[in-house]
Design a protein around this motif. Structure first.
Motif, mmCIF file in Angstrom:
data_model
loop_
_atom_site.group_PDB
_atom_site.id
_atom_site.type_symbol
_atom_site.label_atom_id
_atom_site.label_comp_id
_atom_site.label_asym_id
_atom_site.label_seq_id
_atom_site.Cartn_x
_atom_site.Cartn_y
_atom_site.Cartn_z
ATOM 1 N N UNK A 116 29.143 85.253 2.456
ATOM 2 C CA UNK A 116 28.851 84.104 1.602
ATOM 3 C C UNK A 116 27.737 83.204 2.132
ATOM 4 N N UNK A 117 26.982 83.663 3.119
ATOM 5 C CA UNK A 117 25.911 82.826 3.667
ATOM 6 C C UNK A 117 24.639 82.880 2.815
ATOM 7 N N UNK A 118 24.454 83.985 2.081
ATOM 8 C CA UNK A 118 23.271 84.119 1.243
ATOM 9 C C UNK A 118 23.655 83.951 -0.228
ATOM 10 N N UNK A 119 23.159 82.915 -0.910
ATOM 11 C CA UNK A 119 23.505 82.689 -2.317
ATOM 12 C C UNK A 119 23.002 83.828 -3.209
ATOM 13 N N UNK A 120 23.874 84.310 -4.080
ATOM 14 C CA UNK A 120 23.523 85.445 -4.937
ATOM 15 C C UNK A 120 22.466 85.083 -5.977
ATOM 16 N N UNK A 121 22.332 83.784 -6.310
ATOM 17 C CA UNK A 121 21.392 83.433 -7.378
ATOM 18 C C UNK A 121 19.929 83.668 -6.990
ATOM 19 N N UNK A 122 19.671 83.951 -5.721
ATOM 20 C CA UNK A 122 18.295 84.271 -5.319
ATOM 21 C C UNK A 122 17.947 85.739 -5.556
ATOM 22 N N UNK A 123 18.925 86.549 -5.947
ATOM 23 C CA UNK A 123 18.696 87.987 -6.032
ATOM 24 C C UNK A 123 17.576 88.334 -7.009
ATOM 25 N N UNK A 124 17.448 87.592 -8.091
ATOM 26 C CA UNK A 124 16.396 87.877 -9.082
ATOM 27 C C UNK A 124 15.003 87.634 -8.500
ATOM 28 N N UNK A 125 14.878 86.581 -7.692
ATOM 29 C CA UNK A 125 13.590 86.289 -7.053
ATOM 30 C C UNK A 125 13.207 87.377 -6.053
ATOM 31 N N UNK A 126 14.214 87.950 -5.376
ATOM 32 C CA UNK A 126 13.950 89.001 -4.403
ATOM 33 C C UNK A 126 13.554 90.305 -5.083
ATOM 34 N N UNK A 127 14.211 90.590 -6.194
ATOM 35 C CA UNK A 127 13.975 91.855 -6.875
ATOM 36 C C UNK A 127 12.630 91.885 -7.604
#
Length: 338
Positions: A116-127
């Protein structure tokens, strides 16, 4: 009141951006290496599934002795989420990801910790940069926004991170802010051409070195970072992992910059040989005879070692150059086949 309004607007923007994403039918997998993460694994899965429900989520259970595997399977079933749990009995995050990279085929791989240290909502920016073919690896930068420094209070850990970062940027002429981030997105070409030879938490550093050394396109995206929830404990040990950092630094020079590593060692032995030979030279200049015979033998030995080390450095540097050449040729062959 203002803070609440900002939070609501920020959440609405995330929802809007999420709905506007188009992944063009690309297969996306989210990899979550986990070791004794029963307190956080379920929420981590739920977070990523809510952000990108079409993705497969794979939990690589690395010898957990708690209910990590049970809770992961239960959560995936409840969410009807694609993916599953695979068990890797060889200890270490490197071994866990090696198993996943070998067995799972996808267009985009997202790596994250299961704590839970990395927020999932950033996944779109990474992809996004990977989908748009603008990057082979996208790294979630924890440092630029200052969140990591605020949450992580381990001074020696931060010092080690900074030391490795500066060395890597110096040697590879890079400008990366976060060498050791565990939050990343990778394309298939990078994953299938990356030989994982490390076993533990040094996997992130090794992954970054491979990308820089083989000239893959690396992009950093600033991400938030949260401390572990109450009751959850980090698997890192300041002193044990401190030695790993030192070993990593040594390995960087030895494997990726052999001429620098062995050249510095050769220079050190050369200097010691010269210093040892000063009384010998003095004898010969003043008396025409050598009285310090042991020092003469020692200095000769040190200079021979210096010559051998430099020779090793030159040979390994040539091999390293040939390895890069072969890698580039392999890349060209793969592109033609595609």
């Amino acid at each position: 009141m203002v803070d609440d309004s900002i939070a609501v607007n920020k959440d609405s923007l995330r929802d809007h951006n999420k709905n506007q994403r188009n992944y063009n039918g690309k297969k996306i997998v989210i990899l979550l290496p986990a070791y004794n993460e029963e307190l956080t694994i379920a929420e981590t899965i739920k977070d990523f599934h809510s952000e990108i429900p079409e993705a497969e989520i794979w939990i690589i259970n690395n010898r957990s002795k708690d209910n990590t595997e049970l809770l992961a399977n239960k959560t995936l079933k409840e969410l009807r989420c694609q993916g599953g749990v695979m068990n890797e009995n060889r200890p270490g995050k490197g071994n866990a990801l090696r198993r996943a990279f070998y067995e799972i085929d996808a267009d985009v791989y997202v790596l994250s910790d299961a704590d839970m240290t990395y927020p999932a909502y950033h996944v779109h920016d990474l992809i996004a940069p990977v989908i748009d073919n603008k990057a082979d690896m996208v790294v979630g930068d924890r440092h630029s926004s200052g969140h990591y420094a605020n949450e992580n209070k381990r001074k020696f850990h931060n010092f080690g991170n900074d030391l490795v970062k500066k060395l890597v940027n110096k040697l590879f002429k890079g400008n990366l802010a976060d060498i050791m981030s565990g939050y990343r997105a990778l394309n298939k070409h990078f994953v299938k051409s990356y030989p994982i030879l490390v076993e533990g938490f040094e996997i992130e550093t090794d992954m970054t070195l491979h990308a820089l050394d083989k000239r893959f396109r690396v992009t950093e995206i600033s991400v938030d970072y949260r401390d572990r929830p109450a009751g959850s404990f980090s698997k890192l040990n300041t002193f044990k992992d401190g030695f790993k950092v030192l070993n990593t630094i040594s390995s960087i020079l030895r494997y990726y910059k052999p001429l620098t590593f062995f050249g510095l060692a050769s220079l050190a032995f050369f200097a010691l040989g010269i210093i040892s030979a000063i009384p010998v030279f003095n004898d010969w200049i003043n008396y025409g005879y050598i009285y310090h015979v042991p020092l003469a033998i020692l200095s000769t030995g040190l200079e021979m070692v210096s010559l051998i080390l430099m020779s090793i450095g030159l040979i390994l540097d040539s091999i390293n150059h040939q390895d890069k050449r072969n890698f580039e040729l392999s890349n060209l062959a793969n592109i033609k086949r595609q």
